[in-house]
Design a protein around this motif. Sequence first.
Motif, short mmCIF file in Angstrom:
data_model
loop_
_atom_site.label_atom_id
_atom_site.label_comp_id
_atom_site.label_asym_id
_atom_site.label_seq_id
_atom_site.Cartn_x
_atom_site.Cartn_y
_atom_site.Cartn_z
N SER A 1 6.06 -9.01 -3.97
CA SER A 1 4.99 -9.17 -2.99
C SER A 1 5.15 -10.51 -2.30
O SER A 1 5.68 -11.47 -2.87
CB SER A 1 3.62 -9.12 -3.68
OG SER A 1 3.41 -7.89 -4.32
N MET B 1 8.57 -8.91 9.62
CA MET B 1 8.81 -9.57 8.33
C MET B 1 10.13 -9.11 7.74
O MET B 1 10.56 -7.97 7.96
CB MET B 1 7.68 -9.26 7.35
CG MET B 1 6.30 -9.76 7.79
SD MET B 1 6.18 -11.54 7.87
CE MET B 1 6.38 -11.98 6.13
N GLY C 1 4.79 -1.93 11.19
CA GLY C 1 5.29 -1.16 10.05
C GLY C 1 6.00 0.13 10.44
O GLY C 1 6.46 0.86 9.56
N ARG D 1 4.29 -3.04 4.38
CA ARG D 1 3.39 -4.15 4.66
C ARG D 1 1.96 -3.63 4.75
O ARG D 1 1.72 -2.45 5.05
CB ARG D 1 3.77 -4.85 5.94
CG ARG D 1 3.61 -4.04 7.21
CD ARG D 1 4.22 -4.78 8.41
NE ARG D 1 3.51 -6.03 8.70
CZ ARG D 1 4.05 -7.02 9.43
NH1 ARG D 1 5.29 -6.91 9.90
NH2 ARG D 1 3.35 -8.12 9.68
N ASN E 1 -1.18 -5.12 6.75
CA ASN E 1 -1.63 -6.18 7.65
C ASN E 1 -3.05 -6.65 7.33
O ASN E 1 -3.39 -7.81 7.57
CB ASN E 1 -1.54 -5.72 9.10
CG ASN E 1 -0.10 -5.70 9.60
OD1 ASN E 1 0.79 -6.30 9.00
ND2 ASN E 1 0.14 -4.98 10.69
N VAL F 1 3.44 -8.40 2.53
CA VAL F 1 4.61 -7.54 2.66
C VAL F 1 5.18 -7.33 1.27
O VAL F 1 5.09 -8.21 0.41
CB VAL F 1 5.65 -8.14 3.63
CG1 VAL F 1 6.18 -9.47 3.13
CG2 VAL F 1 6.78 -7.17 3.89
N CYS G 1 10.91 -14.00 1.27
CA CYS G 1 10.33 -13.31 2.42
C CYS G 1 10.28 -14.27 3.59
O CYS G 1 10.27 -15.49 3.41
CB CYS G 1 8.94 -12.74 2.12
SG CYS G 1 7.63 -13.93 1.96
#
Length: 122
Positions: A21, A34, A55, A72, A74, A79, A96
């Motif tokens: 995560s 991302m 996404g 992800r 939002n 993410v 990330c």
Amino acid sequence: QVQLVESGGGLVQAGGSLRLSCAASGLAFSNFPMGWFRQAPGKVREFVAAISWGGGSTYYADSVKGRFTISRDNAKKAVYLQMNSLKPEDTAVYYCAAGRATDYDSRTYSYWGQGTQVTVSS
């Protein structure tokens, strides 16, 4: 101040699974594509997966395609990277990053987390 904080790394046996995560703060998260990258000892940082701001588009390195899934949320500014069928060669620090485009090129990404260690034993 932008912060990306990874979690979920650890030690797992080959064939096992982990879910990473990344929690974001200090940026308009839903505006940013991302990505996940990784760096193994003695190797350069490499692209793992990327996801568009909404996404709807995802991209994967050939080495993880079919085993890893990026997603992800939002609303939660997060993410994720679901990693299945892990192999010893997946051992690395996973990062990330938030970028300007959904891209495999690390130079596209402006903000980076500190990383989380993933170790896969054989």
